[in-house]
Scaffold this motif. Sequence first.
Motif, short mmCIF file in Angstrom:
data_model
loop_
_atom_site.label_atom_id
_atom_site.label_comp_id
_atom_site.label_asym_id
_atom_site.label_seq_id
_atom_site.Cartn_x
_atom_site.Cartn_y
_atom_site.Cartn_z
N ILE A 5 6.64 4.24 6.93
CA ILE A 5 7.59 5.26 7.38
C ILE A 5 8.91 5.13 6.64
N TYR A 6 9.40 3.91 6.54
CA TYR A 6 10.69 3.69 5.86
C TYR A 6 10.60 4.12 4.40
N THR A 7 9.54 3.73 3.71
CA THR A 7 9.39 4.07 2.29
C THR A 7 9.36 5.57 2.07
N ASN A 8 8.60 6.28 2.88
CA ASN A 8 8.42 7.72 2.64
C ASN A 8 9.61 8.55 3.11
N LEU A 23 0.81 -1.22 0.00
CA LEU A 23 0.00 0.00 0.00
C LEU A 23 0.85 1.27 0.00
N GLY A 24 2.09 1.15 0.48
CA GLY A 24 2.90 2.35 0.66
C GLY A 24 3.10 3.16 -0.60
N GLY A 25 3.51 2.50 -1.69
CA GLY A 25 3.75 3.22 -2.92
C GLY A 25 2.50 3.87 -3.48
N HIS A 26 1.38 3.13 -3.43
CA HIS A 26 0.11 3.68 -3.95
C HIS A 26 -0.35 4.87 -3.13
N LEU A 27 -0.30 4.75 -1.81
CA LEU A 27 -0.75 5.85 -0.96
C LEU A 27 0.15 7.07 -1.09
N LYS A 76 4.80 13.44 2.51
CA LYS A 76 4.76 14.06 3.83
C LYS A 76 3.52 13.64 4.60
N LEU A 77 2.36 13.65 3.95
CA LEU A 77 1.12 13.30 4.63
C LEU A 77 1.14 11.85 5.10
N ILE A 78 1.56 10.94 4.23
CA ILE A 78 1.58 9.52 4.61
C ILE A 78 2.60 9.27 5.71
N LYS A 90 -2.11 6.94 -17.17
CA LYS A 90 -1.98 6.31 -15.85
C LYS A 90 -1.31 4.94 -15.99
N PRO A 91 -0.11 4.77 -15.44
CA PRO A 91 0.55 3.46 -15.51
C PRO A 91 -0.10 2.46 -14.56
N SER A 92 0.07 1.21 -14.83
CA SER A 92 -0.45 0.14 -13.99
C SER A 92 0.65 -0.87 -13.71
N LEU A 93 0.39 -1.78 -12.81
CA LEU A 93 1.39 -2.79 -12.44
C LEU A 93 1.71 -3.69 -13.62
#
Length: 468
Positions: free
Chosen positions: A213-216, A162-166, A173-175, A334-337
Amino acid sequence: MAFQELLNQVGSMGRYQILQMAFLLICNVMVTPHTVLENFTAAIPGHRCWVPILDNDTVSDSDSGTLSQDDLLRISIPLDSNLRPDKCRRFVQPQWHLLHLNGTFSNVTEPDTEPCVDGWVYEQSTFLSTTVTEWDLVCGSQVLGSVAKFVFMIGILVGGILGGHLSDRFGRKLILTCALLPMAITGTCAALAPTFFIYCLLHFLKGACVSLIYTNTVLLMIEWTSPKFKALMTILTLCASSFGRIVMTGLAFAFRNWHHLQLVMSVPIFFFLIPTRWLSESARWLIVTNKPQKGLQELRRVACKNGVKNSGGALTMEVVRTTMREELEATQTKPSLSDLFRTPNLRKRVFLLCLLRFTTAIPIFGFSIHLQHLKSNVFLMQCLSAVMSIPVCVAAVFLLNHIGRRISQLFLCFLFGITILATVFVPEEWSRQQDCQAEPGGVMWMWARSTVPRQSSSFAEARDCGMF
């Protein structure tokens, strides 16, 4: 590379980048060690069955006469297949005749044994309490300890997915801010969890927050620096994680109660929420998500902090739109997986990199979260593994910048595999000798348990330490 031109105008490694990078690295120092925190909070201490003759205050001294603690344990606890005191069973009745057998059991009928129906008594020489002693996660329930680790890893997986999508939808910053708050809450509440089920649920949420947290933090550092510093940012993040494990080891040595250690590692995260208001959102993300005005404001703000003069005149909306035209046009599709697997070359690269990551992550995480099973000092092992990873990370900067990614991967994976294979040939006798040396004078444990009357006793190793 269009955004890089804008970043060069405001400074790609100035005072702002250094301050923001320092804060984000400090966040990682306190957050990422939670992945291996259960080496201490969920450590499995030495344990044995609770037996009335030793642990019940109502048993009079005349019942046991003048027998020593070792003798009382010998008649109460059977030996396992390795001729060591059994951790999960006890004699139904005290076997007084064992005091006169002089170590030979061949002509004696096997006495009846039973599980630890009255609970366990735990060693307190290393840890005053852990989640294992809290909920009796030993013997038949020992698998539940692995369940807690499994749930935490599932949380990391969900957070990673979920991290990348969010982050792409709501901003880095928000995430990051939204992940720090539940991370602090779940970590704090885990220390006060009334049941093991609630603890696992909080553990799952905490794992998802760690991944977010690590991703962002990595994204916020990389997207505000030039490409030549990106490898350095990644390495510094890994070094911060290693330094955090060193700090955690020191705290675990000071706080031997798992409730206190969990609180000490979680409560400070609340204070990280205050400086997040001064973080700058990724200007590149703002521009490509049709928020160029906010992106321009962040660029001017960074230029001001970096001491770049006349940034207001050089950076205008027209300059931003002109420079980022190609990237803005690319965002219209819009790219997709599935795009990762459409072309043969990209599909092959993605498959190989995922396979490489999978095969290296299994032994790394398996080693990291099961240090206690190495039958050594868990504090020393945790500290050494963290200390050794720091110079390796520094060496990785040289390898990435001078040798290249592919050769570096090949060399390091080969070295990694060799070291794992080498552990197979370590003599088992070394571990046995270390176990005996860890018990001065042959004395094995000083027992205590919060739910039973606390008494101290000792129990000797059977064969390997030359006692029975």
